[in-house]
Design a protein around this motif. Structure first.
Motif, short mmCIF file in Angstrom:
data_model
loop_
_atom_site.label_atom_id
_atom_site.label_comp_id
_atom_site.label_asym_id
_atom_site.label_seq_id
_atom_site.Cartn_x
_atom_site.Cartn_y
_atom_site.Cartn_z
N ARG A 57 0.00 -6.25 3.94
CA ARG A 57 1.42 -6.42 3.65
C ARG A 57 1.64 -7.69 3.17
O ARG A 57 2.52 -7.72 1.98
CB ARG A 57 2.28 -6.23 4.80
N SER A 58 1.38 -8.55 3.78
CA SER A 58 1.85 -10.06 3.24
C SER A 58 1.29 -10.38 1.98
O SER A 58 2.01 -11.02 1.10
CB SER A 58 1.11 -11.11 4.23
N LEU A 59 0.19 -9.78 1.33
CA LEU A 59 -0.46 -10.05 0.24
C LEU A 59 -0.21 -8.96 -1.11
O LEU A 59 -0.55 -8.95 -1.99
CB LEU A 59 -2.11 -10.27 0.08
N GLY A 60 0.68 -7.90 -0.59
CA GLY A 60 0.86 -6.61 -1.54
C GLY A 60 -0.48 -6.05 -1.86
O GLY A 60 -0.58 -5.62 -2.94
N ILE A 61 -1.38 -6.02 -1.20
CA ILE A 61 -2.87 -5.41 -1.41
C ILE A 61 -2.80 -4.07 -1.15
O ILE A 61 -1.98 -3.39 -0.37
CB ILE A 61 -3.81 -5.92 -0.32
N ARG A 62 -3.38 -3.20 -2.07
CA ARG A 62 -3.46 -1.86 -2.38
C ARG A 62 -4.84 -1.60 -1.86
O ARG A 62 -5.99 -1.92 -2.57
CB ARG A 62 -3.31 -1.26 -3.61
N LEU A 110 -11.18 -8.71 0.61
CA LEU A 110 -9.96 -8.66 0.17
C LEU A 110 -9.89 -9.36 -1.15
O LEU A 110 -9.41 -8.99 -2.22
CB LEU A 110 -9.06 -8.99 0.76
N THR A 111 -10.84 -10.42 -1.15
CA THR A 111 -10.38 -11.64 -2.14
C THR A 111 -11.21 -10.82 -3.49
O THR A 111 -11.07 -11.56 -4.70
CB THR A 111 -11.17 -12.93 -1.95
N GLN A 112 -12.02 -10.16 -3.30
CA GLN A 112 -12.90 -9.39 -4.40
C GLN A 112 -12.23 -8.28 -4.88
O GLN A 112 -12.85 -7.33 -5.74
CB GLN A 112 -14.44 -9.33 -4.18
N LEU A 113 -11.00 -7.86 -4.56
CA LEU A 113 -10.31 -6.62 -4.82
C LEU A 113 -9.93 -6.82 -6.33
O LEU A 113 -8.96 -7.33 -6.82
CB LEU A 113 -9.32 -6.04 -4.05
N TYR A 114 -10.40 -5.87 -7.48
CA TYR A 114 -9.72 -5.75 -8.73
C TYR A 114 -9.82 -4.37 -9.00
O TYR A 114 -10.43 -3.32 -8.53
CB TYR A 114 -10.96 -6.57 -9.81
N SER A 115 -8.96 -3.97 -10.01
CA SER A 115 -8.59 -2.49 -10.44
C SER A 115 -8.12 -2.49 -11.70
O SER A 115 -6.93 -3.29 -12.00
CB SER A 115 -7.89 -1.84 -9.35
N ASP A 116 -8.61 -1.65 -12.72
CA ASP A 116 -8.07 -1.48 -13.96
C ASP A 116 -7.31 -0.40 -13.96
O ASP A 116 -6.58 0.12 -15.13
CB ASP A 116 -9.40 -1.20 -14.74
N THR A 117 -7.19 0.42 -12.80
CA THR A 117 -6.17 1.57 -12.77
C THR A 117 -4.93 1.41 -11.91
O THR A 117 -4.89 0.34 -11.24
CB THR A 117 -6.90 2.88 -12.29
N ALA A 118 -4.04 2.15 -11.95
CA ALA A 118 -3.01 2.08 -11.09
C ALA A 118 -3.09 2.51 -9.57
O ALA A 118 -2.20 2.56 -8.90
CB ALA A 118 -1.90 2.85 -11.60
N PHE A 119 -4.22 3.13 -9.21
CA PHE A 119 -4.65 3.53 -7.84
C PHE A 119 -5.61 3.03 -7.08
O PHE A 119 -6.00 3.31 -6.01
CB PHE A 119 -4.78 5.11 -8.12
N GLY A 120 -6.45 2.38 -7.84
CA GLY A 120 -7.55 1.57 -7.25
C GLY A 120 -7.38 0.37 -6.22
O GLY A 120 -6.12 -0.11 -6.36
N PRO A 121 -8.08 0.09 -5.54
CA PRO A 121 -8.03 -1.17 -4.46
C PRO A 121 -7.70 -2.43 -5.52
O PRO A 121 -8.24 -2.51 -6.37
CB PRO A 121 -9.21 -1.27 -3.64
N SER A 122 -6.72 -3.23 -5.14
CA SER A 122 -6.43 -4.22 -6.08
C SER A 122 -5.69 -5.28 -5.07
O SER A 122 -5.05 -5.10 -4.12
CB SER A 122 -5.49 -3.99 -6.93
#
Length: 204
Positions: A57-62, A110-122
C-alpha cells in the motif's frame, strides 16, 4: 504492547464510563494523545500481514493476492489459519532467522517488479521518487518519508545516498545517476530493498 499500569487503569475507567460500549471506547482511545505518543509509535513489531500489505500500500505495488499470501505464510502467518484459538503470539515471535530471511526475500522481490501490461505485478519508482529528482540526498529523504515517517538518523541517510551513486565498478557515479534514468531506477530499487530490510522498518 506493554502499556503502563496507569494507562490501562485510565482506559478501564473510560470503558466503564462508556458502559462497555466498544465503539465509544475505541473512538476515544484512537483520539487520545497517548495513542499518538512516542510510547506507541514504531514500538511494535509488524506482523507479516502488516509488513506485506502495508508495504504494498505504501509503495502502490500491484501484486497477485496468491503471491502475497504465500509470502506471508513464509514469514509465519498464514491468513485465516492461526495456530490456535488464541491466534498468533506476535511481537518477538515474528522475528527469527527464517522469518527475517523471508522478509528480506520479499523486499528483494518487490524491487524487481516490472510489467508491460496494466495487470501484471509492478512497482513504479517514478510514483515514489519523481524522475526529475536527481539529488541522491533528496531521493533518500523521499523514500524515508514514505516508508519510515521520516525517522532515520542523518548518518544512515548519508550512507544510503552514497550507495545510490555507487555500484560494483566503483563509487561516486554521480553524473550517471543524474543523466541515466535506467541506472537511476535500478539504484533506487536497490536502496529501496535495503530500506525495507532495515530493523527500523520492521516495526509499526
Amino acid at each position: 504492547p506493554e502499556p503502563p499500569d496507569e494507562v490501562v487503569s485510565e482506559a478501564a475507567d473510560l470503558f466503564s464510563r462508556a458502559r462497555l460500549n466498544v465503539e465509544w471506547f475505541l473512538r476515544d482511545l484512537f483520539q487520545s494523545k497517548f495513542f499518538y505518543s512516542a510510547a506507541c509509535r514504531r514500538t511494535r513489531i509488524s506482523s507479516p500481514a502488516e509488513f506485506v500489505i502495508g508495504t504494498c500500500r505504501s509503495l502502490g505495488i500491484r501484486m497477485a493476492a496468491g503471491e502475497l499470501n504465500q509470502n506471508m505464510a513464509g514469514m509465519g502467518q498464514e491468513l485465516f489459519n492461526p495456530p490456535n484459538v488464541k491466534g498468533w503470539d506476535g511481537e518477538t515471535k515474528w522475528i527469527n532467522s527464517t522469518a527475517l530471511a523471508a522478509r528480506a526475500a520479499f523486499a528483494e522481490r518487490l524491487t524487481q517488479l516490472y510489467s508491460d501490461t496494466a495487470f501484471g505485478p509492478s512497482l513504479d519508482m517514478n510514483q515514489i521518487v519523481p524522475a526529475d529528482l536527481d539529488d541522491p540526498a533528496k531521493a533518500v529523504d523521499a523514500l524515508v518519508d514514505r516508508l519510515l515517517d521520516g525517522s532515520l538518523p542523518a548518518d544512515a541517510r548519508r550512507e544510503i545516498a552514497t550507495l545510490l551513486v555507487s555500484n560494483d565498478r566503483g563509487p561516486q557515479m554521480m553524473e550517471q545517476y543524474r543523466t541515466d534514468l535506467g541506472f537511476r531506477d535500478q539504484q533506487l530499487r536497490t536502496v529501496l530493498g535495503l530500506i525495507l530490510s532495515l530493523p527500523e522498518y520492521q516495526t509499526v
